[in-house]
Scaffold this motif. Sequence first.
Motif, PDB file in Angstrom:
ATOM      1  N   ALA B 139      26.895   1.222 -13.535  1.00  0.00           N
ATOM      2  CA  ALA B 139      27.140   1.734 -14.893  1.00  0.00           C
ATOM      3  C   ALA B 139      26.518   3.116 -15.084  1.00  0.00           C
ATOM      4  N   GLN B 140      25.293   3.246 -14.596  1.00  0.00           N
ATOM      5  CA  GLN B 140      24.591   4.518 -14.745  1.00  0.00           C
ATOM      6  C   GLN B 140      25.404   5.684 -14.190  1.00  0.00           C
ATOM      7  N   ALA B 141      25.951   5.469 -13.003  1.00  0.00           N
ATOM      8  CA  ALA B 141      26.691   6.554 -12.357  1.00  0.00           C
ATOM      9  C   ALA B 141      27.911   6.936 -13.191  1.00  0.00           C
ATOM     10  N   TRP B 142      28.630   5.928 -13.715  1.00  0.00           N
ATOM     11  CA  TRP B 142      29.819   6.246 -14.516  1.00  0.00           C
ATOM     12  C   TRP B 142      29.444   6.977 -15.800  1.00  0.00           C
ATOM     13  N   LEU B 143      28.330   6.555 -16.406  1.00  0.00           N
ATOM     14  CA  LEU B 143      27.924   7.196 -17.658  1.00  0.00           C
ATOM     15  C   LEU B 143      27.553   8.663 -17.417  1.00  0.00           C
ATOM     16  N   THR B 144      26.739   8.890 -16.387  1.00  0.00           N
ATOM     17  CA  THR B 144      26.343  10.270 -16.092  1.00  0.00           C
ATOM     18  C   THR B 144      27.573  11.112 -15.757  1.00  0.00           C
ATOM     19  N   LYS B 145      28.493  10.509 -14.999  1.00  0.00           N
ATOM     20  CA  LYS B 145      29.697  11.215 -14.604  1.00  0.00           C
ATOM     21  C   LYS B 145      30.540  11.590 -15.827  1.00  0.00           C
ATOM     22  N   SER B 146      30.642  10.641 -16.742  1.00  0.00           N
ATOM     23  CA  SER B 146      31.426  10.890 -17.946  1.00  0.00           C
ATOM     24  C   SER B 146      30.841  12.060 -18.744  1.00  0.00           C
TER      25      SER B 146
END
Lengths: 382, 397
Positions: B139-146
Motif C-alpha cells: 500500500a505504501q508504495a502505491w500511495l507514494t507513487k500516486s
Amino acid sequence: MTVPAPSRCRFRWALIAACLLALISPTAARAHQASDGYVSLVATNQELTARVDLAVRDLDAVFGLDDNVDGSVTWGELTAHQAEIAQYVRTNVTVKVNDRLIDLTPLELLVDEHGDASFAVWRFKQPLTEKVRTMEIRYRCVFEVDALHRAFLKLEGEGEVRTGMLSPSEDSCRASFGAGAPRPHGLHTFIREGIWHIWTGYDHVLFLLALLLPAVVARVEGEWRAVNRLRPALWSVLKTVTAFTAAHSLTLSLAALGWVRMSPRIVEPVIAASVVLAAINNLRPFFLEKGWMVAFVFGLIHGFGFAGALQEMDLAGGSLAWPLLGFNLGVECGQAVIVLAFVPCAFLLRRSRFYQIGALRFGSIGITLVATRWLALRLLGG
Amino acid sequence: MILPSFNTRLAFRAWPLLLLVLSASAAAAPRVPQRPDEVLAKLPSSVGVRPWTEGRAATLLEDPRAAAAAARVWIEQGRAELDPRDLGRAQAVLGRWWNLASPPAEIRLLRASIRQSLHDFSGALADLDAVTGEEPGNAQAWLTKSTLHTLRGEWPAAREAALRLAPLTGRLTSAAAAAAVASVNGQLEEARELLQAAMRDDRGASADSIRLWSLTLLGEMAERLGRDSEAERWFRSALSMRHRDAYLLGAYGDFLLSAGRASDVVSLLRDETRADGLLLRLALAETIIDPRSAELARHRELLQERFASARARGDRIHQREESRFHLHALRQPVEALRFAQENWNAQKEPADVKILLEAGMAAGHSSTVNQVRQWLRDSGLQDVRVERMLSSFAAMK
C-alpha cells in the motif's frame, strides 16, 4: 448511530495508515539549515594554518553532547567533550602538503556562527619548511550520521585560492599551487573539452569539410577533375589545415587572454557565413587555389568562437596558460582526427561518381543549406 | 588512488556561490564564549533515533529491518519539522544499502521517499516501480507513487496508483489518495464531497496523521473553490489536533497570505525560522506589514544565505520558494520568472501553477500566461485565485 466496534482488521489499517502518511513527503522545501561544514587551509612560506568548522548540532548527532538532556547544548557541554571531538577531527581530516602528511593536532576550540547556527571551530598551525606546491585533503566528518552533509573547502597557497565541496562520494581533493605548477588533471579536462568542442561544434567541422572536399580534385575547364597523385592533394590539405590552425590559435589566445574582444553577436553569424561561402565555392568556385587564405581569414573568426566556449568553462581563480594550452591542443587533436579520417577516403574515392557528384556537389549543397539556416537564426537572434 | 581535482564540473558550477558562502565564513570572527552555560544550539524537540550515541550503530549497519525502522523515524520527523538534517540522517542509516542497484523492498521504499524529498523524482519513481512490481500489495508504495505522479502532473498514472491502493487500505486513506488526484484534475467538487463524506464516517477511526492529511487536503480544496470560511474551518480543525506538521503550517500560511491576513501569518509562524519554507511565508507576511522592519531584514538575509548554500550544494529543491522570494520580497519579477519556470519543469502542483502565473504576469510575459491558461484547460485544475488573476490580466490587455 453507533460507532462500529474496532475490529482487529480496522486496527491494522490504522497502524498501516499511520506509517503510510509519514512517507508521503511534502514537496514544500526543506529547511536549509542543511548540514554544512567549512574547512580552510592557508599555506604561507612559514606555516600552514587550518580551520575546521562543524555545526554544534552535527557534533551532537555524533557524540550526544546534551549531557543534562535539557534540549540544548551549552558551551560547558561542548568543552566537556572536547578531547573526544578533537580526536574525531584528527582521524577524519587528513591533510598533505607537497605529499607529506601534516599532523593536525587542534590548538584551540572556539565558537562561531554561520547563518543562525553555532559552529565549533578548531584551529591548527604547523610550520612548513618549503613552499607549497600541492595540497591534498581527505574529509570524513559527520558523513556517518548525515549523508547530506557537505564540507565547503577553501585552500590557499602562493596567493592562489581554490574552493570546492566534499561529499560522502567525493571526500578528497587535491590542488596545485604556484606559477607553472603542473596541473595534469586540469590539462586533461581542457584537452577533452577542446576535442569535444570541435566534434560537437558542427559549424567548425562543416567549415573544415567544405574546404577539404575539393582537395582531391582540381578545377579544369570549368569542372572538377580528380587529381592523379597523392602529393598535390596532401599539399593542399596541409596548407588549408595549417592556415586554419594558425589563425584560430592566434585569435583563441588573444581573446582568452582578454587582449582582443569580439562580440558573439558578430562572431557567430560570421562563422555561419564562412561555412556558406566555403560550400558555395565548391559549386561556383571563386577562390579556387586560394582556399588556404580563406581558411586563414575565417579561421581568425572561428578562434573567437573557440574562445567563447573556453570562457564558458569559467576559469575563475586559476592561471589561464594551462587551460588555454589544453583546450587548444584538444581542438587540434579533434581536428586532426577528422582530417586523417577524411583525406584517405576522399583520395580513394576521388574518381567515383559518388565522390564527384554525391559528396562534392550534393554535400556542398547540403552544407550550404544547413549553414544558411544557421546564418538566418544567428542573425535573427534565434 | 585517483583524487578528483578542482576542475570537476561541480567545482566550476558552484564557484560563485562557494565564494559567497566562504566570504561569510571569512568575515566571521570566532570567539571563546564567556560563560559555560551559554546555549550554543537548541536541539529539535522531537526525539529521533540516535543510534551512534546509543551504541546501536553496529546492529543498524547489519540488519536491514532495524535500519529501515530507524530511517522511517527520521523521515517521519522530517515531515513534521521540514529539517533537511533528518533526511541526511535517514540516508546515512541506509548507508550500506543506499547505493545498491536493487536493495530489499523495505529499504527501497524508504530510498524512494528520500529521493522524492531531494527532488530526484525519476530515481524515486524507478524505486517505486520496482517495489510495486515485486510486491503488488504494498500500500505504501502505491500511495507514494500516486502522490509523486500527481505532483508531476501525470494524471492517468496517479489515478491508476490510487486505484491500486484502494483495496489495500482503509476508507479515509483511499478517499484522501483519490481526492488528492481528482481535485487537481477536473473533479474538485466531487473530490471534496468524497473526502468530506469519508472524513465524516471515519469518526476518529483512522490514525491522526491520516486525519490531519485529509483535513489539510479539504482546506486546500475549499480554498481553491473560493470558500474561504470553510477552508478556515478545515485548517483550524487540523491545527487543533496539535500534531506538528510543517506542511500544514505552510498550507495554512499560504491561505492566510492569499486572504491578505499578514498579521495572522506572523502570529502563526513567528518562531518557525528553522524550516525555510515557513521562514519564507513569515518573511512575505512581514514584507506586507512593514517592508523596513529589522526583523524582516534579518529573515531576508537568512533566506538568502540558505538559498545560496543550497545552490552551492547543487540542490535544486528550492526554486518555488526562491521564485516567491524574488517576486514578493525582492520585487524582481524577471528573476522570479526564471525560477518559476525551472520549478515548473520539475513539479506541477497548484502552488507551482500559481507562482508561474504570478511571476509571468509581473514580468509581463504573456506566453507564460498563455502556458498557464493552456495548463488549466488540459489538466482541469480549478483554482479561483488563479482564475481571478487570469481574468484581471485579460482585462489589463
